[in-house]
Design a protein around this motif. Structure first.
Motif, PDB file in Angstrom:
ATOM      1  N   CYS A 116      45.785  43.664  44.871  1.00 21.76           N
ATOM      2  CA  CYS A 116      46.212  44.209  46.154  1.00 21.76           C
ATOM      3  C   CYS A 116      45.967  45.716  46.141  1.00 21.76           C
ATOM      4  O   CYS A 116      46.468  46.414  45.258  1.00 21.76           O
ATOM      5  N   ARG A 117      45.193  46.211  47.106  1.00 23.23           N
ATOM      6  CA  ARG A 117      44.879  47.634  47.209  1.00 23.23           C
ATOM      7  C   ARG A 117      45.110  48.084  48.647  1.00 23.23           C
ATOM      8  O   ARG A 117      44.400  47.659  49.560  1.00 23.23           O
ATOM      9  N   GLY A 118      46.111  48.939  48.837  1.00 23.54           N
ATOM     10  CA  GLY A 118      46.370  49.480  50.157  1.00 23.54           C
ATOM     11  C   GLY A 118      46.706  48.421  51.195  1.00 23.54           C
ATOM     12  O   GLY A 118      46.282  48.549  52.347  1.00 23.54           O
ATOM     13  N   GLY A 119      47.426  47.385  50.800  1.00 27.08           N
ATOM     14  CA  GLY A 119      47.782  46.322  51.728  1.00 27.08           C
ATOM     15  C   GLY A 119      46.690  45.294  51.948  1.00 27.08           C
ATOM     16  O   GLY A 119      46.894  44.357  52.730  1.00 27.08           O
ATOM     17  N   LYS A 120      45.544  45.446  51.305  1.00 28.75           N
ATOM     18  CA  LYS A 120      44.446  44.493  51.427  1.00 28.75           C
ATOM     19  C   LYS A 120      44.339  43.684  50.134  1.00 28.75           C
ATOM     20  O   LYS A 120      44.571  44.210  49.046  1.00 28.75           O
ATOM     21  N   TRP A 121      43.951  42.420  50.280  1.00 25.97           N
ATOM     22  CA  TRP A 121      43.917  41.504  49.145  1.00 25.97           C
ATOM     23  C   TRP A 121      42.477  41.205  48.746  1.00 25.97           C
ATOM     24  O   TRP A 121      41.610  41.005  49.605  1.00 25.97           O
ATOM     25  N   PHE A 122      42.264  41.183  47.428  1.00 24.50           N
ATOM     26  CA  PHE A 122      40.930  40.943  46.889  1.00 24.50           C
ATOM     27  C   PHE A 122      41.031  39.968  45.724  1.00 24.50           C
ATOM     28  O   PHE A 122      42.078  39.867  45.058  1.00 24.50           O
ATOM     29  N   LEU A 123      39.934  39.265  45.476  1.00 23.52           N
ATOM     30  CA  LEU A 123      39.768  38.465  44.269  1.00 23.52           C
ATOM     31  C   LEU A 123      38.579  39.018  43.498  1.00 23.52           C
ATOM     32  O   LEU A 123      37.480  39.166  44.055  1.00 23.52           O
ATOM     33  N   VAL A 124      38.789  39.357  42.242  1.00 23.09           N
ATOM     34  CA  VAL A 124      37.729  39.851  41.370  1.00 23.09           C
ATOM     35  C   VAL A 124      37.337  38.702  40.452  1.00 23.09           C
ATOM     36  O   VAL A 124      38.086  38.332  39.541  1.00 23.09           O
ATOM     37  N   ALA A 125      36.193  38.106  40.734  1.00 26.77           N
ATOM     38  CA  ALA A 125      35.739  36.915  40.017  1.00 26.77           C
ATOM     39  C   ALA A 125      34.757  37.304  38.918  1.00 26.77           C
ATOM     40  O   ALA A 125      33.920  38.194  39.094  1.00 26.77           O
ATOM     41  N   THR A 126      34.859  36.632  37.788  1.00 29.67           N
ATOM     42  CA  THR A 126      33.943  36.842  36.679  1.00 29.67           C
ATOM     43  C   THR A 126      32.685  36.020  36.902  1.00 29.67           C
ATOM     44  O   THR A 126      32.753  34.808  37.093  1.00 29.67           O
ATOM     45  N   CYS A 127      31.536  36.681  36.891  1.00 28.29           N
ATOM     46  CA  CYS A 127      30.246  36.010  37.084  1.00 28.29           C
ATOM     47  C   CYS A 127      29.363  36.298  35.868  1.00 28.29           C
ATOM     48  O   CYS A 127      29.195  37.454  35.486  1.00 28.29           O
ATOM     49  N   GLU A 128      28.820  35.264  35.277  1.00 30.76           N
ATOM     50  CA  GLU A 128      27.909  35.407  34.144  1.00 30.76           C
ATOM     51  C   GLU A 128      26.476  35.302  34.664  1.00 30.76           C
ATOM     52  O   GLU A 128      25.930  34.211  34.808  1.00 30.76           O
ATOM     53  N   VAL A 129      25.885  36.452  34.954  1.00 33.13           N
ATOM     54  CA  VAL A 129      24.531  36.502  35.501  1.00 33.13           C
ATOM     55  C   VAL A 129      23.544  36.663  34.352  1.00 33.13           C
ATOM     56  O   VAL A 129      23.662  37.611  33.560  1.00 33.13           O
ATOM     57  N   PRO A 130      22.574  35.777  34.195  1.00 33.50           N
ATOM     58  CA  PRO A 130      21.614  35.924  33.087  1.00 33.50           C
ATOM     59  C   PRO A 130      20.742  37.153  33.272  1.00 33.50           C
ATOM     60  O   PRO A 130      20.300  37.463  34.388  1.00 33.50           O
ATOM     61  N   ASP A 131      20.494  37.862  32.199  1.00 28.48           N
ATOM     62  CA  ASP A 131      19.651  39.046  32.244  1.00 28.48           C
ATOM     63  C   ASP A 131      18.173  38.643  32.267  1.00 28.48           C
ATOM     64  O   ASP A 131      17.756  37.778  31.496  1.00 28.48           O
TER      65      ASP A 131
END
Length: 390
Positions: free
Chosen positions: A162-177
């Motif tokens: 929660c940042r400044g009254g706004k809601w976020f989801l920080v998802a882990t993504c495994e992107v191949p190099d």
């Protein structure tokens, strides 16, 4: 990958209650771990599992996530103490860190695994466990590139923020190099305060506008702090991360352009190794704030991950005397740099902008370093065949 949740007032209320309950539970588990010296996850979970479920209204899996968050926090604290990031053992900051248990803010991020949170990519909704029950149909949004990456590569935990009254989801993504190509040459990048980045091609990204913006922000903060009213404090809270977001945007723009040029021309990106510069350099008091807020480390991180994502070779080279060494004859002397912006070799007379000369030296060192790294290893010597006489 961070996506924004479009939560309704009812959903936002449930998410806020869940975040506060999880952080109260984590603070309680932290106090128990500190009092009883529990450092391992299994031992702490066995000690607090029943209490967290009964006293804080958490189900089984959120209790496990809260315990894991506490264990990770103490592991990060030990790493910072060993690295000296909190000062010597006699400092006040060090003593406070080791003498009190870790406390989690009510709005601190909370991790959720796939048992607590599920994604519905086609509908662009998530289903999240809350203290009010399973909350389904919470919509999320993001850019097309974010949504594509999220759909293809998401794996593991997601953090509710929660940042400044706004809601976020920080998802882990495994992107191949992608595979790194063999560079035809290198783009040397010299980082600084007056000029944020100067490449060996002569491209200069000045930091004058950023420095002016920082001074303006500091003046506004000082004015609001002097007022010390409720309205001033609210405005300070709203402006808390504005300067940081602006500097991050500038670094993103610079690093994106440098990597794009290197990729288009088939070259790699080379920067100086500037780790520990704050400990090595002694500055006047009026210069300390400028160095502390200098975003050179973040610029290096942006260059590294953008280069890795694009398959561009990336190197860090020794930073010693890059602004005092002549790239033509190799003569190194402090007098070569008579002023901050000007370089003139005392031996061969080569002259030019000092930051450009430093970028050229970084490029030359990257050439040597890459040649050494890719040098083929000779096969081990084979013993001579034949009969050996005694």
């Amino acid at each position: 990958m961070r996506v924004k949740l479009l939560a309704t007032p009812v959903q936002a209320s449930a998410l806020e209650a869940t975040l506060r309950a999880c952080n109260r539970a984590a603070t309680h588990a932290s106090a128990v771990a500190f009092a009883k010296g529990l450092k391992d996850r299994n031992g702490l979970q066995k000690e607090v599992y029943v209490d967290l479920k009964a006293a804080f209204g958490l189900s089984a899996q959120p209790v496990v996530r809260a315990v894991k968050k506490v264990v990770d926090a103490y592991a990060a604290l030990r790493a910072n103490l060993q690295a000296g990031n909190l000062g010597p053992s006699t400092s006040r900051r060090y003593r406070k860190a080791v003498g009190t248990p870790i406390v989690f803010r009510p709005e601190a991020a909370q991790p959720f695994d796939d048992r607590c949170l599920s994604w519905q990519y086609d509908a662009r909704t998530v289903s999240v466990w809350t203290v009010d029950g399973r909350m389904k149909g919470i919509r999320y949004t993001g850019s097309p590139d974010q949504l594509k990456t999220l759909h293809q590569y998401r794996k593991g935990e997601s953090d509710l923020v929660c940042r400044g009254g706004k809601w976020f989801l920080v998802a882990t993504c495994e992107v191949p190099d992608p595979q790194v190509y063999e560079p035809a040459d290198w783009v040397g990048v010299d980082r600084g305060i007056v000029n944020l980045a100067t490449t060996s091609d002569g491209t200069n990204y000045q930091g004058r506008r950023l420095a002016r913006y920082r001074r303006w922000q500091a003046r506004k903060r000082s004015e609001l702090q002097k007022k010390n009213t409720r309205s001033a404090r609210r405005r300070l809270a709203r402006r808390a991360h504005k300067e940081q977001r602006h500097a991050t945007h500038v670094n993103h723009r610079i690093s994106k352009e440098i990597v794009r040029v290197a990729q288009r021309t088939g070259r790699g990106v080379a920067v100086e190794q500037l780790g520990g510069i704050r400990e090595r350099v002694r500055l006047r008091r009026d210069q300390r704030g400028t160095l502390s807020s200098w975003p050179f480390h973040q610029l290096g991180q942006h260059l590294a991950y953008k280069a890795r994502k694009a398959g561009v070779p990336f190197l860090e080279v020794d930073a010693a005397y890059t602004s005092q060494r002549c790239p033509r004859c190799g003569h190194t002397e402090r007098a070569n740099r008579s002023a901050r912006d000007h370089f003139r070799c005392r031996r061969c007379g080569l002259a030019g902008p000092a930051d450009h000369v430093a970028g050229v030296n970084v490029r030359d060192r990257a050439r040597s370093a890459w040649a050494f790294v890719t040098m083929p290893v000779p096969p081990p010597a084979q013993p001579e065949s034949g009969r050996c006489d005694p």
